[in-house]
Design an enzyme around this catalytic site. Structure first.
Site, PDB file in Angstrom:
ATOM      1  N   ARG A 189       0.882  -1.176   0.000  1.00 40.70           N
ATOM      2  CA  ARG A 189       0.000   0.000   0.000  1.00 40.70           C
ATOM      3  C   ARG A 189       0.914   1.219   0.000  1.00 40.70           C
ATOM      4  NH1 ARG A 189      -5.303   1.333   3.537  1.00 40.70           N
ATOM      5  NH2 ARG A 189      -6.087  -0.046   1.897  1.00 40.70           N
ATOM      6  N   HIS A 214      -7.326   0.791  -6.491  1.00 40.83           N
ATOM      7  CA  HIS A 214      -7.539  -0.078  -5.319  1.00 40.83           C
ATOM      8  C   HIS A 214      -8.207  -1.376  -5.807  1.00 40.83           C
ATOM      9  CE1 HIS A 214      -7.792  -1.324  -1.303  1.00 40.83           C
ATOM     10  NE2 HIS A 214      -8.684  -0.495  -0.797  1.00 40.83           N
ATOM     11  N   GLN A 250     -10.105  -3.986  -3.489  1.00 43.06           N
ATOM     12  CA  GLN A 250     -11.408  -3.539  -2.982  1.00 43.06           C
ATOM     13  C   GLN A 250     -12.498  -3.781  -4.022  1.00 43.06           C
ATOM     14  OE1 GLN A 250     -12.084  -2.074   0.257  1.00 43.06           O
ATOM     15  NE2 GLN A 250     -14.074  -2.760  -0.459  1.00 43.06           N
ATOM     16  N   ASP A 307     -17.316   6.982  -1.313  1.00 39.13           N
ATOM     17  CA  ASP A 307     -16.023   6.856  -0.614  1.00 39.13           C
ATOM     18  C   ASP A 307     -15.770   8.181   0.101  1.00 39.13           C
ATOM     19  OD1 ASP A 307     -13.488   6.017   0.166  1.00 39.13           O
ATOM     20  OD2 ASP A 307     -12.595   6.125  -1.836  1.00 39.13           O
ATOM     21  N   CYS A 364     -16.281   1.395   0.654  1.00 36.97           N
ATOM     22  CA  CYS A 364     -15.105   0.568   0.953  1.00 36.97           C
ATOM     23  C   CYS A 364     -14.676   0.699   2.417  1.00 36.97           C
ATOM     24  CB  CYS A 364     -13.965   0.923   0.013  1.00 36.97           C
ATOM     25  SG  CYS A 364     -13.338   2.599   0.186  1.00 36.97           S
ATOM     26  N   ARG A 386     -13.311  -8.896   1.571  1.00 31.92           N
ATOM     27  CA  ARG A 386     -11.913  -8.610   1.238  1.00 31.92           C
ATOM     28  C   ARG A 386     -11.061  -9.846   1.516  1.00 31.92           C
ATOM     29  NH1 ARG A 386      -9.790  -3.426   1.323  1.00 31.92           N
ATOM     30  NH2 ARG A 386      -7.871  -4.479   0.738  1.00 31.92           N
TER      31      ARG A 386
HETATM   32  N1  NVA Z   1     -10.025   6.460  -1.417  1.00 39.52           N
HETATM   33  C1  NVA Z   1      -9.647   6.068  -0.086  1.00 39.52           C
HETATM   34  C2  NVA Z   1      -9.877   4.607   0.108  1.00 39.52           C
HETATM   35  C3  NVA Z   1      -9.551   4.098   1.485  1.00 39.52           C
HETATM   36  C4  NVA Z   1      -9.685   2.618   1.600  1.00 39.52           C
HETATM   37  C5  NVA Z   1      -8.197   6.430   0.157  1.00 39.52           C
HETATM   38  O1  NVA Z   1      -7.375   6.273  -0.751  1.00 39.52           O
HETATM   39  O2  NVA Z   1      -7.875   6.884   1.261  1.00 39.52           O
HETATM   40  N1   CP Z   2     -11.168  -0.356   2.442  1.00 38.75           N
HETATM   41  C1   CP Z   2      -9.895  -0.394   2.864  1.00 38.75           C
HETATM   42  O1   CP Z   2      -8.952  -0.598   2.086  1.00 38.75           O
HETATM   43  O2   CP Z   2      -9.759  -0.207   4.201  1.00 38.75           O
HETATM   44  P1   CP Z   2      -8.400   0.028   5.015  1.00 38.75           P
HETATM   45  O3   CP Z   2      -7.891   1.388   4.618  1.00 38.75           O
HETATM   46  O4   CP Z   2      -8.828  -0.030   6.448  1.00 38.75           O
HETATM   47  O5   CP Z   2      -7.423  -1.039   4.656  1.00 38.75           O
END
Ligand code: NVA
Ligand code: CP
Length: 309
Positions: free
Chosen positions: A105, A132, A135, A224, A264, A292
């Site tokens: 990540r 992502h 997800q 989101d 998500c 997930r």
């Molecule tokens: N769009 C959000 C998704 C979090 C799972 C982010 O990138 O923070």
């Molecule tokens: N939806 C998701 O990726 O959650 P986290 O940021 O908690 O991993």
């Protein structure tokens, strides 16, 4: 030597591979619920690298890998040499000599692409600024569980043209469904980057200035956070810009009566979604979060072992 199968974008797998993964995730989930062991990855190790915060991704990959019989190494920017400017190429060379699979990540997609280029083992995108895919894999699996095939259906995206929105568009082109997108002006999806061809057909992508219009007749409404990780400095400006992009019961009412709501997570009730929607009867967010783990178990198994009968 055959090319390593990475999972860096949704487009890294084809429709037939997704059909296999969804079937496999169904089996893996069924076994998990029945307390039956499913351990095809004994002695395999997953390295998880987090440069941003996480709850679901961390727990789902970590618990999932242990359930598959393997083990996990958890690294963050702060507690590894990644945070002290060791080149990503060197990190990739070293880490991938010791483990069987890597989940990352991070911020720019270019960074994970570079890691993958120098990795000896498959690399999975656990979220970047641009995409992502894990997800969306879980979201589509959740849709199928509740309503059957997503082909020909309409997904309404209300909010930021972010990593999730980009990945929904990739999935729509690949699995043949449509995404109605409504974003505030200045926060549009980058169609060129999201699309396989650079231009998405109107059968798969339509934009709406009013979020209510995007939700009209939709089979799935999804939202989101207004401010994704890495964009926190824009929080106050975004709160103003996104005020009308909150999914309300009125928006759900113009979608199909059978429409689902997904998010998500993490969610901010009263910002991008009202509490009566996310906590309401059409919401499947908890199944979505749980899934997930099941889909990622199927994915890890597939990347390491290929198709199993
Ligand atoms: N769009 C959000 C998704 C979090 C799972 C982010 O990138 O923070
Ligand atoms: N939806 C998701 O990726 O959650 P986290 O940021 O908690 O991993």
């Amino acid at each position: 030597m055959t090319a390593i199968q990475h999972y860096l974008q949704f487009t890294d797998l084809n429709a037939s591979q997704y059909a296999y993964l969804f079937d496999r995730a169904t089996l893996i989930k069924m076994k998990f619920k029945a307390y039956q062991k499913h351990q095809p990855l004994v002695d395999r190790t997953l390295a998880m690298i987090f440069e941003k915060a996480s709850t679901r991704t961390r727990v789902s990959f970590e618990a999932g890998m242990y359930q598959l019989g393997g083990s996990v190494v958890h690294l963050t920017t702060g507690d590894s040499q990644l945070g002290r400017a060791e080149p990503i190429e060197d990190s990739a060379r070293v880490i991938s000599r010791m483990v069987d699979l890597v989940m990352i990540r991070t911020f720019e997609q270019a960074k994970i692409e570079r890691f993958a280029e120098f990795s000896r083992v498959p690399v999975i995108n656990g979220l970047t600024n641009e995409f992502h895919p894990c997800q969306i894999l879980a979201d589509i699996f959740t849709y199928i569980e509740h309503r059957g095939s997503i082909q020909g259906k309409t997904v309404a995206w209300v909010g930021d043209g972010n990593n999730m929105a980009n990945t929904w568009l990739q999935a729509a082109e690949l699995l043949d469904f449509k995404v109605n997108v409504s974003t505030p002006s200045g926060y549009e999806v980058n169609e060129k980057m999201a699309s396989i061809t650079g231009k998405i057909s109107p059968n798969h992508y339509q934009t709406f200035s009013n979020p209510m219009d995007a939700c009209r007749g939709a089979d799935l409404v999804t939202a989101d956070v207004w401010t994704s990780m890495g964009y926190e400095a824009e929080n106050e400006v975004r709160k103003q810009a996104f005020a009308a992009w909150r999914v309300t019961a009125d928006m759900m009412a113009v979608a199909k009566p059978t429409a689902l709501f997904m998010h998500c997570l993490p969610a901010h009730r009263g910002e991008e979604v009202d509490a009566d929607v996310i906590d309401g009867a059409q919401s499947v967010v908890w199944d979505e979060a749980e899934n997930r783990m099941h889909v990622q178990k199927a994915l890890m198994e597939f990347l390491l072992l290929g198709r199993l009968s």
